[in-house]
Scaffold this active site. Structure first.
Site, PDB file in Angstrom:
ATOM      1  N   CYS A   2       0.816  -1.219   0.000  1.00  0.00           N
ATOM      2  CA  CYS A   2       0.000   0.000   0.000  1.00  0.00           C
ATOM      3  C   CYS A   2       0.848   1.266   0.000  1.00  0.00           C
ATOM      4  O   CYS A   2       1.974   1.256   0.486  1.00  0.00           O
ATOM      5  CB  CYS A   2      -0.874   0.028   1.240  1.00  0.00           C
ATOM      6  SG  CYS A   2      -1.875  -1.425   1.466  1.00  0.00           S
ATOM      7  N   ARG A  27       5.042  -0.024  -6.139  1.00  0.00           N
ATOM      8  CA  ARG A  27       5.031  -0.820  -4.911  1.00  0.00           C
ATOM      9  C   ARG A  27       4.080  -2.014  -5.013  1.00  0.00           C
ATOM     10  O   ARG A  27       4.155  -2.923  -4.197  1.00  0.00           O
ATOM     11  CB  ARG A  27       4.616   0.054  -3.733  1.00  0.00           C
ATOM     12  CG  ARG A  27       5.577   1.181  -3.453  1.00  0.00           C
ATOM     13  CD  ARG A  27       5.023   2.104  -2.392  1.00  0.00           C
ATOM     14  NE  ARG A  27       4.902   1.421  -1.126  1.00  0.00           N
ATOM     15  CZ  ARG A  27       5.825   1.436  -0.173  1.00  0.00           C
ATOM     16  NH1 ARG A  27       6.927   2.111  -0.357  1.00  0.00           N
ATOM     17  NH2 ARG A  27       5.647   0.794   0.952  1.00  0.00           N
ATOM     18  N   TRP A  73      -3.107  -2.650  -1.400  1.00  0.00           N
ATOM     19  CA  TRP A  73      -2.759  -4.053  -1.710  1.00  0.00           C
ATOM     20  C   TRP A  73      -3.501  -4.873  -0.675  1.00  0.00           C
ATOM     21  O   TRP A  73      -3.196  -4.827   0.517  1.00  0.00           O
ATOM     22  CB  TRP A  73      -1.252  -4.241  -1.598  1.00  0.00           C
ATOM     23  CG  TRP A  73      -0.721  -5.535  -2.130  1.00  0.00           C
ATOM     24  CD1 TRP A  73      -0.357  -5.813  -3.411  1.00  0.00           C
ATOM     25  CD2 TRP A  73      -0.447  -6.728  -1.392  1.00  0.00           C
ATOM     26  NE1 TRP A  73       0.115  -7.097  -3.513  1.00  0.00           N
ATOM     27  CE2 TRP A  73       0.068  -7.678  -2.289  1.00  0.00           C
ATOM     28  CE3 TRP A  73      -0.607  -7.087  -0.051  1.00  0.00           C
ATOM     29  CZ2 TRP A  73       0.429  -8.968  -1.889  1.00  0.00           C
ATOM     30  CZ3 TRP A  73      -0.249  -8.359   0.346  1.00  0.00           C
ATOM     31  CH2 TRP A  73       0.268  -9.288  -0.581  1.00  0.00           C
ATOM     32  N   ASN A  99      -1.816   2.164   5.862  1.00  0.00           N
ATOM     33  CA  ASN A  99      -0.953   1.025   5.488  1.00  0.00           C
ATOM     34  C   ASN A  99      -0.708   0.218   6.751  1.00  0.00           C
ATOM     35  O   ASN A  99      -0.518   0.794   7.815  1.00  0.00           O
ATOM     36  CB  ASN A  99       0.406   1.504   4.980  1.00  0.00           C
ATOM     37  CG  ASN A  99       0.307   2.260   3.673  1.00  0.00           C
ATOM     38  OD1 ASN A  99      -0.753   2.311   3.060  1.00  0.00           O
ATOM     39  ND2 ASN A  99       1.417   2.837   3.245  1.00  0.00           N
ATOM     40  N   GLY A 100      -0.649  -1.100   6.624  1.00  0.00           N
ATOM     41  CA  GLY A 100      -0.396  -1.935   7.803  1.00  0.00           C
ATOM     42  C   GLY A 100      -1.615  -2.779   8.143  1.00  0.00           C
ATOM     43  O   GLY A 100      -2.529  -2.917   7.319  1.00  0.00           O
ATOM     44  N   GLU A 480      18.698 -17.373  -7.484  1.00  0.00           N
ATOM     45  CA  GLU A 480      18.270 -16.035  -7.908  1.00  0.00           C
ATOM     46  C   GLU A 480      17.776 -16.048  -9.363  1.00  0.00           C
ATOM     47  O   GLU A 480      16.775 -15.406  -9.692  1.00  0.00           O
ATOM     48  CB  GLU A 480      19.432 -15.047  -7.704  1.00  0.00           C
ATOM     49  CG  GLU A 480      19.184 -13.624  -8.161  1.00  0.00           C
ATOM     50  CD  GLU A 480      18.011 -12.938  -7.472  1.00  0.00           C
ATOM     51  OE1 GLU A 480      17.418 -13.494  -6.531  1.00  0.00           O
ATOM     52  OE2 GLU A 480      17.656 -11.845  -7.932  1.00  0.00           O
ATOM     53  N   LYS A 484      14.015 -14.945 -10.464  1.00  0.00           N
ATOM     54  CA  LYS A 484      13.756 -13.884 -11.449  1.00  0.00           C
ATOM     55  C   LYS A 484      12.789 -14.390 -12.507  1.00  0.00           C
ATOM     56  O   LYS A 484      11.851 -13.717 -12.869  1.00  0.00           O
ATOM     57  CB  LYS A 484      15.051 -13.402 -12.135  1.00  0.00           C
ATOM     58  CG  LYS A 484      15.973 -12.517 -11.369  1.00  0.00           C
ATOM     59  CD  LYS A 484      15.462 -11.139 -11.071  1.00  0.00           C
ATOM     60  CE  LYS A 484      14.688 -11.106  -9.793  1.00  0.00           C
ATOM     61  NZ  LYS A 484      15.336 -10.814  -8.555  1.00  0.00           N
ATOM     62  N   GLU A 487       9.114 -15.038 -11.047  1.00  0.00           N
ATOM     63  CA  GLU A 487       8.313 -13.920 -10.552  1.00  0.00           C
ATOM     64  C   GLU A 487       7.822 -12.998 -11.665  1.00  0.00           C
ATOM     65  O   GLU A 487       6.789 -12.354 -11.507  1.00  0.00           O
ATOM     66  CB  GLU A 487       9.054 -13.124  -9.480  1.00  0.00           C
ATOM     67  CG  GLU A 487      10.228 -12.333  -9.977  1.00  0.00           C
ATOM     68  CD  GLU A 487      10.901 -11.528  -8.872  1.00  0.00           C
ATOM     69  OE1 GLU A 487      10.228 -11.101  -7.937  1.00  0.00           O
ATOM     70  OE2 GLU A 487      12.126 -11.332  -8.968  1.00  0.00           O
ATOM     71  N   HIS A 503      19.741 -36.322  -6.146  1.00  0.00           N
ATOM     72  CA  HIS A 503      18.976 -36.796  -4.994  1.00  0.00           C
ATOM     73  C   HIS A 503      17.473 -36.607  -5.195  1.00  0.00           C
ATOM     74  O   HIS A 503      16.727 -36.557  -4.222  1.00  0.00           O
ATOM     75  CB  HIS A 503      19.457 -36.088  -3.727  1.00  0.00           C
ATOM     76  CG  HIS A 503      20.911 -36.337  -3.455  1.00  0.00           C
ATOM     77  ND1 HIS A 503      21.360 -37.519  -2.913  1.00  0.00           N
ATOM     78  CD2 HIS A 503      22.005 -35.589  -3.716  1.00  0.00           C
ATOM     79  CE1 HIS A 503      22.690 -37.471  -2.823  1.00  0.00           C
ATOM     80  NE2 HIS A 503      23.101 -36.317  -3.321  1.00  0.00           N
ATOM     81  N   LYS A 602       6.426  -4.397  -4.247  1.00  0.00           N
ATOM     82  CA  LYS A 602       7.851  -4.089  -4.201  1.00  0.00           C
ATOM     83  C   LYS A 602       8.393  -4.196  -2.787  1.00  0.00           C
ATOM     84  O   LYS A 602       9.489  -4.671  -2.569  1.00  0.00           O
ATOM     85  CB  LYS A 602       8.087  -2.683  -4.755  1.00  0.00           C
ATOM     86  CG  LYS A 602       9.548  -2.240  -4.744  1.00  0.00           C
ATOM     87  CD  LYS A 602      10.407  -3.110  -5.639  1.00  0.00           C
ATOM     88  CE  LYS A 602      11.875  -2.781  -5.598  1.00  0.00           C
ATOM     89  NZ  LYS A 602      12.694  -3.906  -6.095  1.00  0.00           N
TER      90      LYS A 602
HETATM   91  C1  F6R Z   1      12.553 -10.449  -5.837  1.00  0.00           C
HETATM   92  C2  F6R Z   1      12.369  -9.449  -4.807  1.00  0.00           C
HETATM   93  C3  F6R Z   1      12.025  -9.892  -3.438  1.00  0.00           C
HETATM   94  C4  F6R Z   1      12.768  -9.027  -2.408  1.00  0.00           C
HETATM   95  C5  F6R Z   1      12.292  -9.364  -0.995  1.00  0.00           C
HETATM   96  C6  F6R Z   1      13.055  -8.584   0.055  1.00  0.00           C
HETATM   97  O1  F6R Z   1      12.935  -9.881  -7.043  1.00  0.00           O
HETATM   98  O2  F6R Z   1      12.468  -8.280  -5.053  1.00  0.00           O
HETATM   99  O3  F6R Z   1      12.279 -11.241  -3.253  1.00  0.00           O
HETATM  100  O4  F6R Z   1      14.131  -9.256  -2.533  1.00  0.00           O
HETATM  101  O5  F6R Z   1      10.925  -9.070  -0.883  1.00  0.00           O
HETATM  102  O6  F6R Z   1      12.908  -7.204  -0.145  1.00  0.00           O
HETATM  103  P1  F6R Z   1      13.885  -6.177   0.515  1.00  0.00           P
HETATM  104  O7  F6R Z   1      15.227  -6.361  -0.075  1.00  0.00           O
HETATM  105  O8  F6R Z   1      13.305  -4.835   0.201  1.00  0.00           O
HETATM  106  O9  F6R Z   1      13.888  -6.463   1.993  1.00  0.00           O
END
Ligand code: F6R
Length: 607
Positions: A2, A27, A73, A99-100, A480, A484, A487, A503, A602
């Site tokens: 949010c 976000r 959100w 927010n929250g 990673e 990527k 997601e 395994h 985000k």
């Molecule tokens: C993936 C991604 C998330 C963040 C995770 C932690 O591309 O962006 O997995 O890495 O939500 O976020 P931060 O780094 O902001 O604590």
């Protein structure tokens, strides 16, 4: 997640609020709304869906110099028009954005219903608006204070009242909130990007602080009504850093920014000729840190993957036992924190709820609490005893790219710094830092292979399952790369240490399965070549990320992306780049919204 924006001043509020909402879009959200405080009424417009939908139903000539707005959100209640914020009390006298999560919303709702209040939405937030209305005694600030004393949970809120036009009362607990200071105007926001077009002067609220904002100024107090003098700070970021600047998506912009961003991250911090590292943010705790008996790195998602690379770095370079914990698990376990334990939270946003809670838990148990954070002034940065900022600039794309490489660079500098203070020789540090200094330029040369990465994506984009395999330093990169891809393109992908394949996961390999090997030259090169052979002999489609000049691998793999050679501990910063590009192109080819992937936010500010 949010986002909040509120405006008080002399200009028309609506265009400023709308622009702020658009800046908050990155976000992640599912509905949006605006409340404008008119002379005799608060006018609310809100809708499910994108801000463009809201824009279609708004009256753009609506005159008001005060207003609040929100991107939601969903947590409590479906993402529909009714549950969108702002929420009002039943008379429409108050409007709230939040927010929250209000944890005791059910108890409060029942209490209010017994008092005759009728609710319109399923949200926890509406409870706040109704409670404020019930308690109102002619003083909005005092009433919000009283209401917040009844609330358990987390909040960043902004409240307006029809009877007090020209005033916003905002408060914070566990969810970021700041006030931008302009000339005769003030903007309350949950994120600096929402105000940057208007001012770079800002006041950050701490937990349990409130602010009463009017065109005459701001008054900050604690929830107990003790006045607080706030320092005005300067936002480091510039407007062009949060704009697309000719790029199609923020993700590709940020992938391309990595060379320059990593240079900034290292600037003034390393001296390869002398083999020295200067990390000002941890200078005060350097002695305690150097004597650490154990390091725990805690984070979520991509930052957790950077932490895994950090584990290898700390053990190899600093020779300090190190483990990596999912913040969400660490906070609820009963972690053992002994004397000499240092806990380091890694976070791009500095607002991730689980990472913040893990850090607070570690601090409470007596650990030295450090942060590796990008957003200056964020909650995690303010909670730590000391820390190192990434300085890679704002990351707007939901998929983290330059923050990952920045996190690995910072952890590399930290591991070398500790190593040098414990046992590492000066020539050893000189060699490591010389290689580190070359990384930004090497990143830039890898970006020239964009077309080759697109080709890989084109060849395999119709496959629904991919595997990513790596060993040692490349195992976290495999995780990673898989994250990527899944997601942003919604292709199912799994990352594994290559040796684990035998395994169980080897059962998945058919002649239809793309398997990405991160197979650079290093201590485990021959082992990973054997793993490639195992996949080939079962018909798997091998894509390799390999070191320049390795011609042998081109006979084993269907596609090879080459990266320049560097020291093994630094290779993850290079090998991740083609994986980011492959994921980006796969998402585009599948028609996905790269910067706003479905269901994702985000910054994950709720558990
Ligand atoms: C993936 C991604 C998330 C963040 C995770 C932690 O591309 O962006 O997995 O890495 O939500 O976020 P931060 O780094 O902001 O604590």
């Amino acid at each position: 997640m949010c986002g909040i924006i509120g405006y008080v001043g002399t200009k028309q509020a609506l265009p400023i609020l709308l622009e702020g909402l658009k800046r908050l879009e990155y976000r992640g959200y599912d509905s949006a709304g605006v409340a404008l405080v008119g002379d005799d009424a608060i006018r609310i417009t809100k809708s499910a869906g994108r801000i463009s939908v809201l824009e279609q139903i708004l009256k753009h000539d609506d005159q008001a110099v005060t207003g609040i707005a929100h991107t939601r959100w969903a947590t409590h209640g479906a993402p529909n028009d009714i549950n969108a914020h702002p929420h009002t009390d039943q008379s429409g006298r108050f409007a709230v954005v939040h927010n929250g999560i209000i944890e005791n919303h059910y108890t409060l709702r029942t209490y209010l219903q017994n008092e005759g209040v009728t609710f319109k939405s399923d949200t926890d937030t509406e409870v706040l608006g109704q409670l404020i209305a019930l308690l109102y005694d002619g003083d909005l600030e005092e009433t919000v204070r009283k209401a917040l004393h009844e609330v358990r949970g987390t909040y960043g809120i902004a409240v307006v009242c029809r009877d007090e036009p020209g005033v916003i009362v905002a408060a914070k607990r566990g969810s970021p909130l700041l006030v931008g200071i302009g000339k005769g105007e003030y903007i309350v926001a949950s994120d600096a990007s929402a105000i940057l077009a208007h001012t770079s002067q800002v006041v950050y609220l701490e937990d349990d602080e409130m602010v009463c904002v009017s065109a005459n100024g701001i008054r900050t107090t604690t929830l107990e009504d003790i006045p607080v003098t706030k320092k005005i700070q300067e936002i480091e970021w510039t407007l062009d850093q949060i704009e697309l600047g000719g790029h199609e998506h923020f993700m590709i912009k940020e992938i391309h920014e990595q060379g320059a961003a990593l240079k900034t991250c290292m600037r003034g911090r390393i001296d390869p000729e002398k083999g020295t590292i200067h990390l000002g943010g941890i200078a005060d705790v350097a002695r305690e840190l150097t004597r650490a008996k154990r390091i725990i790195l805690t984070a979520c998602g991509t930052a957790w993957h950077a932490g895994l690379v950090g584990e290898y770095l700390m053990e190899e370079l600093a020779r300090i036992p190190c483990e990596v914990e999912y913040a969400s698990e660490f906070r609820y376990r009963n972690p053992i924190i002994e004397d000499g334990t240092v806990v380091i939270a890694i976070s791009q946003s500095g607002e991730t709820a689980d990472t913040l809670a893990a850090l607070e838990e570690a601090k409470q148990r007596g650990a030295l609490a450090l942060g590796v954070v990008n957003v200056v002034g964020s909650s995690i940065a303010r909670t730590t005893d000391a820390g190192i900022y990434l300085h890679v600039g704002p990351e707007i794309g939901v998929a983290s790219t330059k923050a990952f490489s920045g996190q690995v660079v910072v952890l590399s500098m930290l591991a070398c710094y500790l190593g040098r203070r414990r046992h590492m020789s000066q020539p050893g540090a000189e060699q490591f830092l010389t290689a580190l200094e070359r990384i930004p330029e090497q990143v830039t040369t890898i970006l020239e292979q964009n077309d080759a990465c697109r080709k890989v994506a084109e060849t395999y984009v119709d496959r629904d399952n991919w595997l990513y395999l790596g060993r040692g330093y490349q195992y976290p990169v495999a995780l990673e790369g898989a994250l990527k891809l899944k997601e942003i393109s919604y292709i199912h992908a799994e990352g594994l240490p290559a040796a684990e394949m035998k395994h169980g996961p080897i059962a998945l390999i058919t002649d239809d399965m793309p398997v990405v090997f991160i197979a650079t030259r290093g201590s485990q090169y021959e082992k990973i070549i054997s793993n490639i052979e195992e996949v080939r002999s079962r018909g798997g489609r091998v894509i390799a990320i390999a070191t320049e000049g390795d011609h042998h691998i081109s006979q084993l793999a269907e596609s090879v992306i080459y990266i320049p050679d560097t020291l093994e501990p630094l290779q993850p910063i290079l090998t991740v780049i083609p994986l980011q590009l492959i994921a980006y192109h796969a998402a585009l080819l599948r028609g996905c919204n790269v910067d706003k992937p479905r269901n994702l936010a985000k910054s994950v500010t709720v558990e």
